[in-house]
Design an enzyme around this catalytic site. Structure first.
Site, mmCIF file in Angstrom:
data_model
loop_
_atom_site.group_PDB
_atom_site.id
_atom_site.type_symbol
_atom_site.label_atom_id
_atom_site.label_comp_id
_atom_site.label_asym_id
_atom_site.label_seq_id
_atom_site.Cartn_x
_atom_site.Cartn_y
_atom_site.Cartn_z
ATOM 1 N N LYS A 183 20.732 -15.301 16.474
ATOM 2 C CA LYS A 183 21.540 -16.456 16.865
ATOM 3 C C LYS A 183 21.576 -17.562 15.807
ATOM 4 O O LYS A 183 22.576 -18.270 15.677
ATOM 5 C CB LYS A 183 21.050 -17.026 18.208
ATOM 6 C CG LYS A 183 21.300 -16.081 19.367
ATOM 7 C CD LYS A 183 20.769 -16.606 20.674
ATOM 8 C CE LYS A 183 21.759 -17.545 21.330
ATOM 9 N NZ LYS A 183 21.450 -17.777 22.766
ATOM 10 N N GLY A 199 12.614 -25.155 23.372
ATOM 11 C CA GLY A 199 12.985 -23.993 22.553
ATOM 12 C C GLY A 199 14.488 -23.901 22.347
ATOM 13 O O GLY A 199 15.221 -24.876 22.516
ATOM 14 N N GLY A 200 14.960 -22.686 22.024
ATOM 15 C CA GLY A 200 16.381 -22.488 21.733
ATOM 16 C C GLY A 200 17.291 -22.813 22.896
ATOM 17 O O GLY A 200 18.330 -23.457 22.736
ATOM 18 N N ALA A 201 16.910 -22.381 24.111
ATOM 19 C CA ALA A 201 17.736 -22.653 25.291
ATOM 20 C C ALA A 201 17.790 -24.153 25.556
ATOM 21 O O ALA A 201 18.834 -24.687 25.942
ATOM 22 C CB ALA A 201 17.169 -21.920 26.505
ATOM 23 N N SER A 238 25.031 -8.205 29.435
ATOM 24 C CA SER A 238 26.387 -8.505 28.971
ATOM 25 C C SER A 238 27.337 -7.294 29.050
ATOM 26 O O SER A 238 28.479 -7.453 29.482
ATOM 27 C CB SER A 238 26.352 -9.064 27.550
ATOM 28 O OG SER A 238 25.720 -10.326 27.547
ATOM 29 N N GLY A 259 19.524 -19.459 37.677
ATOM 30 C CA GLY A 259 19.910 -19.319 36.274
ATOM 31 C C GLY A 259 20.939 -18.249 35.986
ATOM 32 O O GLY A 259 21.466 -18.177 34.878
ATOM 33 N N GLY A 262 10.639 -27.848 28.391
ATOM 34 C CA GLY A 262 10.811 -26.881 27.310
ATOM 35 C C GLY A 262 11.647 -27.435 26.177
ATOM 36 O O GLY A 262 12.564 -28.233 26.391
ATOM 37 N N TYR A 274 16.180 -16.224 35.701
ATOM 38 C CA TYR A 274 16.882 -15.614 36.835
ATOM 39 C C TYR A 274 16.234 -14.316 37.302
ATOM 40 O O TYR A 274 16.809 -13.559 38.093
ATOM 41 C CB TYR A 274 18.379 -15.411 36.543
ATOM 42 C CG TYR A 274 18.703 -14.599 35.317
ATOM 43 C CD1 TYR A 274 18.764 -13.216 35.363
ATOM 44 C CD2 TYR A 274 18.964 -15.233 34.104
ATOM 45 C CE1 TYR A 274 19.065 -12.466 34.235
ATOM 46 C CE2 TYR A 274 19.274 -14.501 32.966
ATOM 47 C CZ TYR A 274 19.317 -13.120 33.047
ATOM 48 O OH TYR A 274 19.616 -12.390 31.926
ATOM 49 N N ASP A 320 26.473 -21.455 25.284
ATOM 50 C CA ASP A 320 25.349 -21.572 26.224
ATOM 51 C C ASP A 320 25.402 -22.889 26.994
ATOM 52 O O ASP A 320 25.201 -22.919 28.214
ATOM 53 C CB ASP A 320 24.007 -21.461 25.485
ATOM 54 C CG ASP A 320 23.691 -20.026 25.080
ATOM 55 O OD1 ASP A 320 24.156 -19.098 25.765
ATOM 56 O OD2 ASP A 320 22.979 -19.838 24.076
ATOM 57 N N ASP A 327 31.521 -27.296 16.121
ATOM 58 C CA ASP A 327 30.604 -28.445 16.126
ATOM 59 C C ASP A 327 29.414 -28.197 17.037
ATOM 60 O O ASP A 327 28.279 -28.530 16.694
ATOM 61 C CB ASP A 327 31.340 -29.715 16.587
ATOM 62 C CG ASP A 327 32.345 -30.206 15.552
ATOM 63 O OD1 ASP A 327 32.265 -29.758 14.399
ATOM 64 O OD2 ASP A 327 33.202 -31.037 15.902
#
Length: 276
Positions: free
Chosen positions: A69, A133-135, A20, A243, A131, A222, A106, A81
């Site tokens: 996060k 998970g969080g992503a 980032s 990605g 998957g 990625y 995201d 939201d």
């Protein structure tokens, strides 16, 4: 009195690996904006104090990554939201009125990456998502938002898939991991949200025999840019998307809010981040 130079950061622990700062610094230079973006390693115990201190130091916002996060939601005054639905935030705005605004971009980054690089029609058929998970939460929320009719979800531990279905509802059909290859039949969108296939991680071994050549296939991994999943999907004739674009596009809304300029994601941006 001189005008304050806007500052932004990415907060996490560890944080040295984050791309980032490289991305935002490139945009700041490209558009001639007086501003700075830095990585800050913040322990969980210090998060609240840091978020209270940063605005006093001239920070206008921050990105948030692991492990903060989820916990930033409880500290925010305003939660969008989509951040509430996903249960995590990745973009913070320190507002002029002193309020902490938390958002999750995201899913936006995921959708924009597909739209920019393929002729993707989300309503044309089911999505197969690997998957939970969080992503995956961000991906599932965004797929529902853009009108995907059905989401077939497989995770190595079934209870995580069931937790997502409980939250996101009847559009999610759970498939056991051992039968994950079956959910590719008729799927218009295929997404790997796991770390399988990443450098240093186990291979992505789900059989792809049922993958339709009309499908759009993307991998959130990625490193490498072209994973084994994407290479095989390309051989079959699918449109594929790596990605890296998701990482770039998720950064756009935050940069625009903090520095009052909407940055462009293009080939030059990709080259800078890839260091080529």
């Amino acid at each position: 009195m001189s005008e304050r130079i806007p500052l932004a950061a990415v907060i996490g622990s560890p944080i040295a690996h984050s791309k980032s700062p490289q991305l935002h610094t490139y945009w700041l230079k490209r558009y001639g904006i007086r501003g700075h973006y830095i990585p800050i390693d913040v322990a969980q115990a210090d998060l609240k104090e840091v978020l209270q201190t940063l605005p006093k130091m001239g920070f206008v916002g921050a990105n948030v990554t692991i492990p903060h996060k989820e916990s930033v939601l409880a500290l925010a005054d305003v939660v969008t939201d989509r951040a509430a639905l996903i249960g995590a935030a990745n973009t913070l705005i320190f507002r002029a009125d002193g309020k902490l605004h938390a958002d999750n971009t995201d899913g936006y980054g995921f959708v924009e990456n597909l739209r920019a690089n393929t002729k993707w029609n989300p309503t044309s058929g089911p999505a197969a998502v690997f998957g939970a998970g969080g992503a995956s939460r961000a991906v599932v929320a965004s797929l529902i938002d853009v009108g995907v009719p059905e989401i077939r979800l497989a995770n190595r531990t079934r209870n995580r898939s069931e937790a997502l279905r409980e939250e996101f509802g009847h559009k999610i059909q759970i498939v056991d991991w051992v039968h994950a290859g079956n959910m590719l039949e008729g799927a218009a969108t295929v997404v790997n949200t796991t770390s399988l296939g990443m450098v240093g991680k186990p291979e992505f071994k789900v059989p792809l025999d049922a993958l339709e050549k009309t499908a759009v296939v993307t991998d959130l991994v990625y490193t490498p840019l072209k994973t084994a999943l994407l290479a095989k999907a390309e051989e079959i004739g699918c449109q594929t998307v790596d990605g890296l674009g998701m990482l770039l596009y998720q950064a756009v809304p935050g940069f625009e809010r903090w520095f009052d300029h909407r940055p462009e994601v293009d080939e030059e941006t990709r080259r800078v981040i890839l260091g080529v």
